[in-house]
Design an enzyme around this catalytic site. Sequence first.
Site, PDB file in Angstrom:
ATOM      1  N   CYS A 199      28.695 -59.173  64.889  1.00  8.55           N
ATOM      2  CA  CYS A 199      29.450 -59.023  63.643  1.00  8.55           C
ATOM      3  C   CYS A 199      28.524 -58.633  62.493  1.00  8.55           C
ATOM      4  CB  CYS A 199      30.196 -60.317  63.328  1.00  8.55           C
ATOM      5  SG  CYS A 199      31.209 -60.184  61.842  1.00  8.55           S
TER       6      CYS A 199
ATOM      7  N   CYS B 262      29.507 -60.097  59.170  1.00  3.82           N
ATOM      8  CA  CYS B 262      29.148 -61.518  58.990  1.00  3.82           C
ATOM      9  C   CYS B 262      27.648 -61.678  58.747  1.00  3.82           C
ATOM     10  CB  CYS B 262      29.472 -62.338  60.237  1.00  3.82           C
ATOM     11  SG  CYS B 262      31.035 -61.978  61.014  1.00  3.82           S
ATOM     12  N   ASP B 263      26.832 -60.970  59.506  1.00  3.71           N
ATOM     13  CA  ASP B 263      25.404 -61.284  59.560  1.00  3.71           C
ATOM     14  C   ASP B 263      24.482 -60.226  58.944  1.00  3.71           C
ATOM     15  OD1 ASP B 263      26.151 -63.531  60.983  1.00  3.71           O
ATOM     16  OD2 ASP B 263      25.880 -62.578  62.930  1.00  3.71           O
TER      17      ASP B 263
END
Length: 347
Positions: A168, A171-172
């Site tokens: 992701c 997300c990261d």
Amino acid sequence: MAEKIVIIGSGPAGWTAAIYAARANLRPLVFEGAITEDNRVAGTLPLGQLALTTEVENYPGFPAGDLESYLDHSLEAARRAGMAPHQKEGVSGPELMELMRKQAENFGTRIVTDDIVDVDFTRRPFRLAASNGESVEAEAVIIATGARANYLGLESEEAYKNRGVSACAVCDGALPRFRNKPLVVVGGGDSAVEEGTYLSKFASRVFMIHRRDQLRASKIMAERAMKDPKIEIVWNSHVDEVLGNDREGVTAVRIAGATDGKKRELPASGMFLAIGHTPNTKFVEGKLELTAKKYIKWTVPFRTNTSVAGVFAAGDVADDYYKQAVTAAGTGCMAALDAERWLAGQE
Ligand code: NAP
């Protein structure tokens, strides 16, 4: 006696549905999933995909800051003790999920740590079978079992998960470890292009590794990738090994040519998988209408209804498009309201 409402799944959709159902006095029963080696390997342990990530910077309400004492006061000591230390950077995926679980519990949600492995939706009340052999009856059901990111299946990939390997980018990708460093994205679909262009804002360079000589991504997305000066598409290649060490995590990715098998190493501090997701719908195959990609089909526009009246779906199990924690929570809320209104209509 049959339960009023059973919720299957324990990600943001499941807990949000539970919070709303509990506050509507429906006394929800949540099957949060079993803690088994099979579920660990498959990425389907309780608390869902967020529990597998580190910092969560895009869930509204958790700006950077120290949540330590809040976590200490909100969560039971035993569950708190089992969590990784708080990083003082807002909220982590596991922390957010534990907080949601606790919030659902505070309003009277009952929780069973087991998987539902079979369902009978042909009768009312519905019957759900758990993996421990027990079964439960329910007047309404919300399915929120999510999806799991596909991985390549390499041992080295598993070893560096959360230390450079991620599924992701949104997300990261903004984490310090990836800033101004070369990164690898695997895949050739819209997600790979989206992840690649997103990462190119932070990375010094993005290598997109694709196994064929043509992208699967839509034309407009493919052009975006090809025009991006920071993205280099590496055609006809697959990842052979993720390389790194304990101190730095991922440092390089070894790739092999599809035709000649020739290997070479690309320097990279991260590898992002974008090779699709698999919805956790095996236990409802043949029982509910699914899409071609096996996601649960929402049958009424802007509602969470499924093909069976009284069964609702929320979160990534029915969404192959947005796939965000906040959208999952949103549809979890919708499913609880839809179920509550449907139950009221039955009385
Ligand atoms: P996808 O379209 O199924 O693409 C998956 C990609 O991963 C393909 O290029 C595939 O290669 C590759 N792949 C699959 N298994 C692999 C393996 N084992 N090793 C190496 N490569 C592998 O999935 P997606 O990109 O996640 O997209 C899912 C859906 O969401 C699509 O409908 C997409 O249009 C949509 N989406 C839209 C947007 C947008 O419009 N902004 C953004 C993201 C996603 P092959 O091409 O060789 O099969």
